[in-house]
Motif scaffolding. Structure first.
Motif, PDB file in Angstrom:
ATOM      1  N   ASP A 116     -46.463  11.289 -29.502  1.00 57.88           N
ATOM      2  CA  ASP A 116     -48.125  11.041 -29.169  1.00 57.88           C
ATOM      3  C   ASP A 116     -48.650  11.061 -27.852  1.00 57.88           C
ATOM      4  O   ASP A 116     -49.788  11.836 -27.808  1.00 57.88           O
ATOM      5  N   GLU A 121     -48.782  12.822 -21.723  1.00 57.67           N
ATOM      6  CA  GLU A 121     -49.562  14.319 -21.433  1.00 57.67           C
ATOM      7  C   GLU A 121     -49.198  15.564 -21.091  1.00 57.67           C
ATOM      8  O   GLU A 121     -47.834  15.035 -20.931  1.00 57.67           O
ATOM      9  N   GLU A 124     -43.715  20.086 -28.187  1.00 59.90           N
ATOM     10  CA  GLU A 124     -44.503  19.817 -29.035  1.00 59.90           C
ATOM     11  C   GLU A 124     -45.099  18.395 -29.996  1.00 59.90           C
ATOM     12  O   GLU A 124     -43.755  17.129 -28.889  1.00 59.90           O
ATOM     13  N   ASN A 147     -48.433  15.078 -33.576  1.00 57.99           N
ATOM     14  CA  ASN A 147     -50.383  15.034 -34.301  1.00 57.99           C
ATOM     15  C   ASN A 147     -50.791  16.193 -33.920  1.00 57.99           C
ATOM     16  O   ASN A 147     -50.043  17.086 -33.258  1.00 57.99           O
ATOM     17  N   ASP A 148     -52.701  16.750 -33.967  1.00 54.80           N
ATOM     18  CA  ASP A 148     -53.167  17.636 -33.609  1.00 54.80           C
ATOM     19  C   ASP A 148     -53.914  17.691 -32.510  1.00 54.80           C
ATOM     20  O   ASP A 148     -54.643  17.090 -32.558  1.00 54.80           O
ATOM     21  N   ASP A 149     -53.295  17.821 -31.137  1.00 52.41           N
ATOM     22  CA  ASP A 149     -53.582  17.786 -29.589  1.00 52.41           C
ATOM     23  C   ASP A 149     -53.423  19.419 -29.512  1.00 52.41           C
ATOM     24  O   ASP A 149     -53.147  20.236 -29.438  1.00 52.41           O
ATOM     25  N   ALA A 150     -54.626  18.929 -28.679  1.00 53.75           N
ATOM     26  CA  ALA A 150     -55.153  21.107 -28.350  1.00 53.75           C
ATOM     27  C   ALA A 150     -54.356  21.174 -27.162  1.00 53.75           C
ATOM     28  O   ALA A 150     -54.480  22.827 -27.322  1.00 53.75           O
ATOM     29  N   LYS A 151     -53.814  20.252 -26.834  1.00 55.09           N
ATOM     30  CA  LYS A 151     -53.234  20.675 -25.397  1.00 55.09           C
ATOM     31  C   LYS A 151     -51.671  21.130 -26.212  1.00 55.09           C
ATOM     32  O   LYS A 151     -50.569  21.750 -25.166  1.00 55.09           O
ATOM     33  N   ASP A 173     -52.867  26.141 -19.881  1.00 58.86           N
ATOM     34  CA  ASP A 173     -53.309  24.545 -20.012  1.00 58.86           C
ATOM     35  C   ASP A 173     -54.803  24.950 -20.859  1.00 58.86           C
ATOM     36  O   ASP A 173     -55.356  26.420 -20.497  1.00 58.86           O
ATOM     37  N   ARG A 174     -54.786  24.172 -22.114  1.00 60.82           N
ATOM     38  CA  ARG A 174     -55.950  24.617 -22.816  1.00 60.82           C
ATOM     39  C   ARG A 174     -57.483  23.762 -22.853  1.00 60.82           C
ATOM     40  O   ARG A 174     -56.538  22.970 -21.916  1.00 60.82           O
TER      41      ARG A 174
END
Length: 151
Positions: free
Chosen positions: A91, A94, A124, A127-131, A150-151
């Motif tokens: 998690d 980067e 992946e 956890n819920d990572d926006a990137k 990249d988001r």
């Protein structure tokens, strides 16, 4: 024979109609699906035996990736000429270190294999990572992976 046909006209007509129907179905099937016996990939996999990525090589890639501190889980499979690798990273990882994991895959394949197979990497997190997730793709004719924006 004539007596049987005369006594069972309806049965004989129904039987003849069924035979004609079956013949028509086969004619239509062969018209629209003539090459059903051929492989699903046609001749696109010609020569794959010479550069095949074996289960041992796939397991080697998985074990090399799992040795990395950033990696939590890895799976690998091949569909035709595409090597799919799914990497679950920790998690706290980067984007750049996650993208760098793709070099482990190409380092553990021979040059002729990387020139034959496309490589697709799904990275992946749990956890819920926006990137994340990110997808990397390396075409057989290219030297580097291209990633989703990249988001």
């Amino acid at each position: 024979m004539k007596k049987f046909i005369k006594n069972n006209k309806l049965t004989v007509i129904t039987f003849v109609c069924c035979i004609i129907f079956v013949i028509l179905v086969f004619v239509i099937k062969l018209t629209f699906f003539p090459n059903e016996a051929k492989a699903i990939y046609g001749d696109r996999l010609d020569g794959i035996e010479e550069v095949e990525i074996t289960k041992d090589e796939q397991n080697n890639i998985v074990s090399k990736l799992e040795e990395k501190d950033e990696v939590k889980n890895v799976s690998c499979d091949i569909k035709g000429r595409v090597l799919n690798v799914i990497i679950t990273v920790n998690d706290d990882v980067e984007l750049d270190p996650a993208k760098a994991l793709t070099s482990v895959i190409t380092e553990n394949l021979e040059e002729d294999q990387t020139k034959y197979y496309d490589i697709q990497v799904f990275i992946e997190k749990d956890n819920d990572d926006a990137k994340f997730p990110i997808i990397g793709y390396k075409h057989q004719d290219k030297d580097n992976f291209s990633f989703t924006k990249d988001r």
